[in-house]
Enzyme design. Structure first.
Site, PDB file in Angstrom:
ATOM      1  N   GLU A  30       5.027  40.193   6.200  1.00 34.02           N
ATOM      2  CA  GLU A  30       6.031  39.947   7.243  1.00 34.02           C
ATOM      3  C   GLU A  30       7.137  41.007   7.115  1.00 34.02           C
ATOM      4  O   GLU A  30       7.612  41.546   8.099  1.00 34.02           O
ATOM      5  CB  GLU A  30       6.622  38.549   7.088  1.00 34.02           C
ATOM      6  CG  GLU A  30       7.812  38.354   7.997  1.00 34.02           C
ATOM      7  CD  GLU A  30       7.963  36.952   8.546  1.00 34.02           C
ATOM      8  OE1 GLU A  30       7.004  36.172   8.535  1.00 34.02           O
ATOM      9  OE2 GLU A  30       9.074  36.668   9.010  1.00 34.02           O
TER      10      GLU A  30
ATOM     11  N   SER B 262      11.038  35.793   3.884  1.00 30.38           N
ATOM     12  CA  SER B 262       9.600  35.635   3.609  1.00 30.38           C
ATOM     13  C   SER B 262       8.919  36.992   3.511  1.00 30.38           C
ATOM     14  O   SER B 262       9.077  37.838   4.391  1.00 30.38           O
ATOM     15  CB  SER B 262       8.932  34.848   4.734  1.00 30.38           C
ATOM     16  OG  SER B 262       9.521  33.581   4.831  1.00 30.38           O
TER      17      SER B 262
ATOM     18  N   ARG C 283       7.916  35.977  16.300  1.00 34.64           N
ATOM     19  CA  ARG C 283       8.580  36.993  15.479  1.00 34.64           C
ATOM     20  C   ARG C 283       8.311  38.430  15.945  1.00 34.64           C
ATOM     21  O   ARG C 283       8.306  39.366  15.148  1.00 34.64           O
ATOM     22  CB  ARG C 283       8.195  36.855  13.991  1.00 34.64           C
ATOM     23  CG  ARG C 283       8.500  35.507  13.389  1.00 34.64           C
ATOM     24  CD  ARG C 283       9.992  35.214  13.294  1.00 34.64           C
ATOM     25  NE  ARG C 283      10.195  33.838  12.882  1.00 34.64           N
ATOM     26  CZ  ARG C 283      10.465  32.826  13.729  1.00 34.64           C
ATOM     27  NH1 ARG C 283      10.610  33.039  15.039  1.00 34.64           N
ATOM     28  NH2 ARG C 283      10.623  31.609  13.284  1.00 34.64           N
TER      29      ARG C 283
HETATM   30  C1  FAD Z   1      17.385  35.063   2.911  1.00 33.31           C
HETATM   31  C2  FAD Z   1      16.699  35.428   4.199  1.00 33.31           C
HETATM   32  C3  FAD Z   1      16.296  34.431   5.072  1.00 33.31           C
HETATM   33  C4  FAD Z   1      15.640  34.745   6.269  1.00 33.31           C
HETATM   34  N1  FAD Z   1      15.272  33.722   7.110  1.00 33.31           N
HETATM   35  C5  FAD Z   1      14.713  34.020   8.301  1.00 33.31           C
HETATM   36  C6  FAD Z   1      14.382  32.971   9.220  1.00 33.31           C
HETATM   37  O1  FAD Z   1      14.589  31.796   8.980  1.00 33.31           O
HETATM   38  N2  FAD Z   1      13.827  33.320  10.413  1.00 33.31           N
HETATM   39  C7  FAD Z   1      13.587  34.618  10.760  1.00 33.31           C
HETATM   40  O2  FAD Z   1      13.110  34.873  11.869  1.00 33.31           O
HETATM   41  N3  FAD Z   1      13.877  35.636   9.886  1.00 33.31           N
HETATM   42  C8  FAD Z   1      14.436  35.367   8.689  1.00 33.31           C
HETATM   43  N4  FAD Z   1      14.743  36.389   7.821  1.00 33.31           N
HETATM   44  C9  FAD Z   1      14.378  37.773   8.157  1.00 33.31           C
HETATM   45  C10 FAD Z   1      15.463  38.584   8.897  1.00 33.31           C
HETATM   46  O3  FAD Z   1      16.763  38.087   8.609  1.00 33.31           O
HETATM   47  C11 FAD Z   1      15.241  38.608  10.416  1.00 33.31           C
HETATM   48  O4  FAD Z   1      14.010  39.197  10.739  1.00 33.31           O
HETATM   49  C12 FAD Z   1      16.364  39.373  11.139  1.00 33.31           C
HETATM   50  O5  FAD Z   1      16.289  39.118  12.515  1.00 33.31           O
HETATM   51  C13 FAD Z   1      16.322  40.888  10.913  1.00 33.31           C
HETATM   52  O6  FAD Z   1      17.513  41.445  11.433  1.00 33.31           O
HETATM   53  P1  FAD Z   1      18.143  42.754  10.764  1.00 33.31           P
HETATM   54  O7  FAD Z   1      19.323  43.143  11.567  1.00 33.31           O
HETATM   55  O8  FAD Z   1      18.386  42.530   9.326  1.00 33.31           O
HETATM   56  O9  FAD Z   1      16.949  43.785  10.977  1.00 33.31           O
HETATM   57  P2  FAD Z   1      16.472  44.934   9.951  1.00 33.31           P
HETATM   58  O10 FAD Z   1      15.911  44.327   8.723  1.00 33.31           O
HETATM   59  O11 FAD Z   1      17.559  45.928   9.800  1.00 33.31           O
HETATM   60  O12 FAD Z   1      15.269  45.573  10.801  1.00 33.31           O
HETATM   61  C14 FAD Z   1      14.100  44.814  11.022  1.00 33.31           C
HETATM   62  C15 FAD Z   1      13.283  45.520  12.113  1.00 33.31           C
HETATM   63  O13 FAD Z   1      13.999  45.472  13.327  1.00 33.31           O
HETATM   64  C16 FAD Z   1      14.287  46.784  13.823  1.00 33.31           C
HETATM   65  N5  FAD Z   1      15.646  46.733  14.377  1.00 33.31           N
HETATM   66  C17 FAD Z   1      16.753  46.197  13.762  1.00 33.31           C
HETATM   67  N6  FAD Z   1      17.803  46.289  14.606  1.00 33.31           N
HETATM   68  C18 FAD Z   1      17.365  46.887  15.731  1.00 33.31           C
HETATM   69  C19 FAD Z   1      17.966  47.254  16.974  1.00 33.31           C
HETATM   70  N7  FAD Z   1      19.269  47.031  17.209  1.00 33.31           N
HETATM   71  N8  FAD Z   1      17.202  47.866  17.914  1.00 33.31           N
HETATM   72  C20 FAD Z   1      15.879  48.107  17.695  1.00 33.31           C
HETATM   73  N9  FAD Z   1      15.257  47.789  16.547  1.00 33.31           N
HETATM   74  C21 FAD Z   1      15.984  47.173  15.587  1.00 33.31           C
HETATM   75  C22 FAD Z   1      14.151  47.704  12.621  1.00 33.31           C
HETATM   76  O14 FAD Z   1      13.756  49.013  13.011  1.00 33.31           O
HETATM   77  C23 FAD Z   1      13.059  47.006  11.814  1.00 33.31           C
HETATM   78  O15 FAD Z   1      11.793  47.357  12.329  1.00 33.31           O
HETATM   79  C24 FAD Z   1      15.393  36.096   6.605  1.00 33.31           C
HETATM   80  C25 FAD Z   1      15.810  37.104   5.720  1.00 33.31           C
HETATM   81  C26 FAD Z   1      16.459  36.781   4.544  1.00 33.31           C
HETATM   82  C27 FAD Z   1      16.924  37.892   3.642  1.00 33.31           C
END
Ligand code: FAD
Length: 321
Positions: free
Chosen positions: A313, A243, A195
């Site tokens: 997390e 999580s 992660r």
């Molecule tokens: C219902 C639910 C279920 C989930 N299940 C999982 C799972 O099974 N497995 C898992 O790994 N995660 C899971 N997650 C967590 C989340 O979806 C992941 O971590 C996802 O990859 C985050 O992507 P995001 O675009 O929403 O990032 P954001 O939440 O917008 O950002 C997260 C971090 O990434 C950085 N970031 C985002 N985009 C970029 C970019 N383009 N360039 C540089 N930095 C960036 C941000 O600065 C921040 O630090 C879940 C979340 C929810 C709500």
């Protein structure tokens, strides 16, 4: 009232309305960058928690160059900036973010493929990519169907599910590096761990993935099964961030919180999910403060009961109100 929206960077198109502008003392944002610009934008509109105070400046770039321009402007004017995808792994505090939020989303969401090499914009939602690749008979990211973030967020977080993470199929990532250059970074230069990508200081703009051809019907039934599992085991349809805590070694954070009898515990509009105790859900106008109080309650109880310190997390960002 929400600040008026203004599309910029489209020659020949008249601006819809003048934005309010940045807060006093902050430099003016360059309005010739292609993208969507808003001022004082509530971040609760951009997170899966539906929580978060306003960003002074909110910009959704429509090209890699516009993203680079926004970062260059922030650096030049010493304006703090934060990159977000779909906001599915963040808890933004109620005071919001005094600075520039660059949302990598629509505009950077192109997808194409030749044979098994897929080129994907960082702004594409992961579930859409999972479905599209599966429908076209390619396996590899279909297991991430239930990860509701962007592809860029998935690369940054090395998102994974059901034994598959994005690092395992990544060929390279297109990034804006800390020197402001847009470069292709091969996988071997990215320090992926569980992660994590170690890409702090970089903006992920897109990636190339190597996917394997598989039977579409088999992939389709796998998607159905994975989504059913999600619906049954997590509060999938409620606003949340996934999580909240990392799983400690050899046990699960959810089980520990559950054994403290905390399922269903509420503070304001936030609740420790009755379905899965490692999820805190927004059951109605929760503030970040409500969630933070529940985080504290869960951590304290688990430490008292088991002597284990739960580590977050979710990324807690922004300023208190
Ligand atoms: C219902 C639910 C279920 C989930 N299940 C999982 C799972 O099974 N497995 C898992 O790994 N995660 C899971 N997650 C967590 C989340 O979806 C992941 O971590 C996802 O990859 C985050 O992507 P995001 O675009 O929403 O990032 P954001 O939440 O917008 O950002 C997260 C971090 O990434 C950085 N970031 C985002 N985009 C970029 C970019 N383009 N360039 C540089 N930095 C960036 C941000 O600065 C921040 O630090 C879940 C979340 C929810 C709500």
């Amino acid at each position: 009232m929400a600040a008026p929206k203004k599309k910029v960077g489209r020659p020949g198109k008249k601006a819809e309305a003048a934005p309010k502008g940045p807060p006093k003392g902050m430099a003016s944002f360059p309005e010739d960058l292609a993208g969507t610009l808003k001022y004082s934008e509530p971040l609760g509109r951009h997170t899966t928690y539906r929580i978060g105070g306003p960003a002074s400046i909110h910009f959704v770039p429509a090209s890699n160059e516009a993203a680079a321009g926004a970062v260059a402007w922030a650096r030049e004017h010493k304006v703090p900036y934060l990159v977000l995808g779909l906001g599915s792994n963040v808890l933004i505090r109620d005071g919001g973010f005094r600075g520039l939020v660059i949302k990598i989303g629509k505009g950077l969401d192109a997808v194409s493929h030749r044979a098994g090499t897929w080129k994907v914009g960082a702004g594409l939602p992961m579930p859409l990519l999972a479905r599209k690749t599966a429908e076209e008979g390619f396996g590899g990211v279909h297991k991430l169907i239930g990860v509701p973030g962007s592809v860029g967020g998935a690369v940054f977080m090395n998102a994974g599910a059901h034994g598959q993470d994005i690092a395992s199929v990544l060929i390279s990532a297109t990034v804006l590096d800390p020197k402001g250059r847009i470069v292709d970074k091969p996988k071997k230069e990215i320090a992926f761990t569980y992660r994590r990508s170690g890409l702090e200081g970089y903006v992920v703009l897109g990636c190339a993935l190597r996917l394997e051809q598989e039977e579409p019907e088999k992939l389709k039934s796998e998607l159905t099964m994975l989504l059913r599992k999600r619906r049954e085991g997590t509060p999938f349809d409620q606003p949340c961030c996934g999580s909240v805590f990392k799983n400690p070694e050899e046990t699960s954070a959810g089980r520990l919180i559950d054994r403290c009898g905390l399922k269903g515990r509420r503070v304001g509009g936030a609740e420790i999910s009755k379905v899965h105790a490692n999820y805190i859900v927004n059951v109605g106008n929760a503030s970040a403060d409500d969630v933070l109080k529940l985080i504290d309650i869960a951590r304290t109880a688990v430490f008292k009961e088991f002597g284990i310190e739960l580590e977050l997390e979710v990324k807690v960002l922004g300023e208190p109100k």
